[in-house]
Scaffold this active site. Structure first.
Site, short mmCIF file in Angstrom:
data_model
loop_
_atom_site.label_atom_id
_atom_site.label_comp_id
_atom_site.label_asym_id
_atom_site.label_seq_id
_atom_site.Cartn_x
_atom_site.Cartn_y
_atom_site.Cartn_z
N ARG A 175 0.83 -1.22 0.00
CA ARG A 175 0.00 0.00 0.00
C ARG A 175 0.87 1.26 0.00
NH1 ARG A 175 -3.32 -3.43 3.84
NH2 ARG A 175 -1.47 -3.18 5.14
N ILE A 176 1.77 1.38 0.99
CA ILE A 176 2.54 2.63 1.13
C ILE A 176 3.61 2.74 0.05
CG2 ILE A 176 4.02 3.97 2.68
CD1 ILE A 176 2.53 2.50 5.03
N CYS A 271 10.94 4.63 5.94
CA CYS A 271 9.72 4.93 6.73
C CYS A 271 9.03 3.63 7.08
CB CYS A 271 8.76 5.81 5.92
SG CYS A 271 9.30 7.50 5.78
N SER A 272 9.78 2.49 7.12
CA SER A 272 9.13 1.22 7.45
C SER A 272 9.37 0.92 8.93
CB SER A 272 9.62 0.11 6.52
OG SER A 272 11.01 -0.10 6.63
N ARG A 273 10.42 0.15 9.24
CA ARG A 273 10.80 -0.09 10.62
C ARG A 273 12.33 -0.02 10.69
NH1 ARG A 273 6.40 0.97 12.00
NH2 ARG A 273 4.86 -0.31 13.08
N ASP A 297 12.92 7.98 9.21
CA ASP A 297 11.81 8.25 10.13
C ASP A 297 11.84 7.25 11.29
OD1 ASP A 297 9.21 9.40 10.88
OD2 ASP A 297 8.35 7.48 10.26
N GLU A 302 14.76 2.31 18.60
CA GLU A 302 13.96 3.47 19.00
C GLU A 302 13.67 3.44 20.49
OE1 GLU A 302 10.45 4.52 16.63
OE2 GLU A 302 11.63 3.98 14.87
N HIS A 320 9.84 9.22 13.91
CA HIS A 320 8.73 8.30 13.63
C HIS A 320 7.39 9.05 13.50
CE1 HIS A 320 7.59 3.77 14.18
NE2 HIS A 320 6.77 4.36 13.29
N ALA A 322 5.84 9.55 10.37
CA ALA A 322 5.34 9.40 8.99
C ALA A 322 3.81 9.40 8.90
CB ALA A 322 5.91 8.14 8.35
N SER A 323 3.12 8.88 9.91
CA SER A 323 1.64 8.85 9.83
C SER A 323 1.01 10.04 10.55
CB SER A 323 1.11 7.54 10.41
OG SER A 323 1.37 7.49 11.80
N1 LIG Z 1 7.06 5.14 9.80
C1 LIG Z 1 5.78 5.03 10.03
O1 LIG Z 1 5.18 5.80 10.78
C2 LIG Z 1 4.99 3.95 9.37
C3 LIG Z 1 3.65 4.21 9.03
C4 LIG Z 1 2.94 3.18 8.43
C5 LIG Z 1 3.54 1.94 8.17
N2 LIG Z 1 4.84 1.76 8.52
C6 LIG Z 1 5.49 0.47 8.21
O2 LIG Z 1 5.30 0.21 6.82
C7 LIG Z 1 5.01 -1.16 6.64
C8 LIG Z 1 4.26 -1.36 5.35
O3 LIG Z 1 2.93 -0.88 5.45
P1 LIG Z 1 1.86 -1.14 4.26
O4 LIG Z 1 0.55 -0.66 4.75
O5 LIG Z 1 2.39 -0.62 2.98
O6 LIG Z 1 1.89 -2.74 4.25
P2 LIG Z 1 1.66 -3.72 3.03
O7 LIG Z 1 1.45 -5.06 3.63
O8 LIG Z 1 0.61 -3.17 2.12
O9 LIG Z 1 3.06 -3.68 2.24
C9 LIG Z 1 4.19 -4.38 2.63
C10 LIG Z 1 4.82 -4.99 1.39
O10 LIG Z 1 6.08 -5.54 1.74
C11 LIG Z 1 6.25 -6.69 0.91
N3 LIG Z 1 7.29 -7.55 1.46
C12 LIG Z 1 7.21 -8.40 2.51
N4 LIG Z 1 8.39 -9.03 2.67
C13 LIG Z 1 9.22 -8.56 1.71
C14 LIG Z 1 10.56 -8.82 1.36
N5 LIG Z 1 11.29 -9.71 2.03
N6 LIG Z 1 11.10 -8.14 0.32
C15 LIG Z 1 10.36 -7.24 -0.38
N7 LIG Z 1 9.08 -6.96 -0.09
C16 LIG Z 1 8.52 -7.61 0.94
C17 LIG Z 1 4.86 -7.33 0.89
O11 LIG Z 1 4.72 -8.25 -0.17
C18 LIG Z 1 3.97 -6.10 0.76
O12 LIG Z 1 3.68 -5.80 -0.58
C19 LIG Z 1 4.23 -1.54 7.91
O13 LIG Z 1 4.31 -2.91 8.18
C20 LIG Z 1 4.89 -0.70 8.98
O14 LIG Z 1 5.91 -1.43 9.61
C21 LIG Z 1 5.56 2.72 9.12
O1 LIG Z 2 2.98 0.98 11.61
C1 LIG Z 2 2.49 2.11 11.76
O2 LIG Z 2 1.30 2.35 11.59
C2 LIG Z 2 3.39 3.26 12.09
O3 LIG Z 2 4.65 2.97 12.39
C3 LIG Z 2 2.80 4.35 12.92
O4 LIG Z 2 1.84 4.95 12.13
#
Ligand SMILES: NC(=O)c1ccc[n+]([C@@H]2O[C@H](COP(=O)([O-])OP(=O)(O)OC[C@H]3O[C@@H](n4cnc5c(N)ncnc54)[C@H](O)[C@@H]3O)[C@@H](O)[C@H]2O)c1
Ligand SMILES: O=C(O)[C@H](O)CO
Length: 386
Positions: A175-176, A271-273, A297, A302, A320, A322-323
């Protein structure tokens, strides 16, 4: 004996006791719970990260559900405590749930909710902001101005990277990652290379259509490529943004070896983890390659940063956030509350957790369903026909 924690109580006579381990933005989430006979207790402790003992103390002897945060360690101990208190519902106020041991939740029959969709564009916008801030050295230039160092225009002052016509690389095009890719392709006319375990046909179609549009206007078209390995993205892209989930397969995905395969002037955004990057290796790489830039981010430990990161001029770092837009954070609170409420009321699971808009429309009652329960299948929960 754990110390009692301070709380604020809404609707004291409510039948179901629901706890939120933090005050959350907006009031809609509170009202939705109260309207359905919940007593809502919000932890108002000043400390940012609650310990397992603090949360056990909050749960007490009778608790129907908990809304928690990504900073908390939801493992065997907490799910056992929630189950002893009669609870069957927990929701993270986050889409990521790497802080939750889902197997432990399954063992105690506790549903685990998360908050997808509502934060997709907000998070992608911050990743785009960090990409731009790193490419155009915005933070360094801002510090320079504030320090009173600007004494006139110079041909070499804070020269950065032009994004137009370069290649953006996305690792994890869910999604993101897909929303970020669209922003960078459309906004800056960048070509796309992405790596994901699954093909993103919608993203590919978007880039193809945009490329045709540009061409029909006499402009250079944009192109996309699905990489067969992550290394291909690292080798070819000028800006790389990380958006996978954090699990065993993505821990330290970016390490000393993978950093070495990237272009010397590349930009890396996360912006993932935090643990997706080996932060010690990153600090060393930033020291050795002053033209390599990062926008971060999230951090490996952390709220701490690895030694040396804060001193690096080629790093843009934010806490952190991003959202962190008002609409998104209020929406996350609503989805988390509705996950817990839905399980308490015995509602089915919403059929498409990527399409959560019906829960966010303030002018109508939300559907009688749980917006997103990650262990619905394992618990055998029914899916809504709505
Ligand atoms: N920084 C923030 O505040 C913030 C905000 C929102 C989400 N996030 C992080 O972003 C992540 C993703 O969110 P999303 O809603 O897009 O999730 P999502 O499930 O839609 O997308 C994650 C993608 O990663 C892919 N993936 C999994 N393992 C993989 C690998 N080994 N190599 C390549 N791709 C791989 C999946 O197939 C999927 O398409 C969340 O799990 C969260 O940890 C962080
Ligand atoms: O995974 C999440 O949703 C973020 O890290 C905080 O929005």
């Amino acid at each position: 004996m754990a110390k009692p924690v301070s709380i604020e109580v809404w609707n004291p006579n409510g039948k179901y006791r629901v706890i939120s381990t933090k005050p959350m933005p907006g009031t809609r989430w509170i009202n939705l719970l109260i309207e359905q006979d919940c007593r809502v207790e919000i932890c108002t402790e000043k400390k940012t990260i609650l310990s397992v003992e603090d949360i056990i103390s909050l749960i007490g002897n009778k608790c129907d559900g908990v809304i928690g945060q990504l900073t908390e360690d939801w493992g065997e101990t907490l799910f056992a405590a929630l189950s002893r208190a009669g609870g069957k519902a927990f929701s993270n106020m986050a889409v990521g749930y790497n802080n939750v041991d889902v197997n432990a939740a399954n063992k105690y029959g506790v549903a685990v909710g998360n908050t997808p969709g509502v934060l997709t564009e907000t998070t992608a916008e911050l990743a785009a902001s960090l990409s731009l801030a790193a490419a155009r050295r915005i933070v360094e230039a801002d510090e320079f101005m504030r320090a009173g160092l600007y004494d006139g225009w110079l041909p070499h002052l804070f020269v950065g990277n032009l994004l137009k016509g370069q290649t953006v690389g996305v690792i994890g095009a869910g999604r993101i990652g897909s929303a970020y890719a669209r922003m960078m392709v459309e906004g800056f006319k960048m070509n796309l290379i992405y790596y994901d375990l699954y093909q993103s046909t919608r993203l590919e179609k978007f880039v193809t259509a945009y490329g045709e549009f540009l061409k029909s206007n006499g402009e250079q078209p944009v192109h996309w490529k699905r990489a067969s390995s992550m290394d291909e993205v690292l080798r070819e892209a000028d800006v790389i943004s990380l958006h996978p989930v954090l699990d065993k397969t993505t821990y330290h995905l970016i390490n000393k070896e993978s950093l070495a395969t990237m272009k010397k002037e590349a930009i890396l955004v996360n912006c993932s983890r935090g643990p997706v990057i080996d932060e010690v290796a990153l600090v060393e790489h930033l020291k050795q390659n002053p033209m390599f830039r990062v926008g971060l981010d999230v951090f490996e430990d952390e709220p701490f940063m690895k030694p040396g990161l804060a001193e690096m001029k080629n790093a843009v770092i934010v806490p952190h956030i991003a959202s962190a837009s008002k609409w998104t954070r209020e929406g996350m609170a609503t989805l988390a509350a509705l996950n817990v409420l839905g399980k308490i009321k015995g509602y089915p699971i919403w059929g498409d957790s990527n399409r959560v808009e019906p829960f966010l429309n303030e002018s109508v009652r939300p559907p009688a369903a749980c917006p997103s329960i990650v262990n619905a299948k394992a618990l055998g929960l029914p899916v809504s026909k709505l």
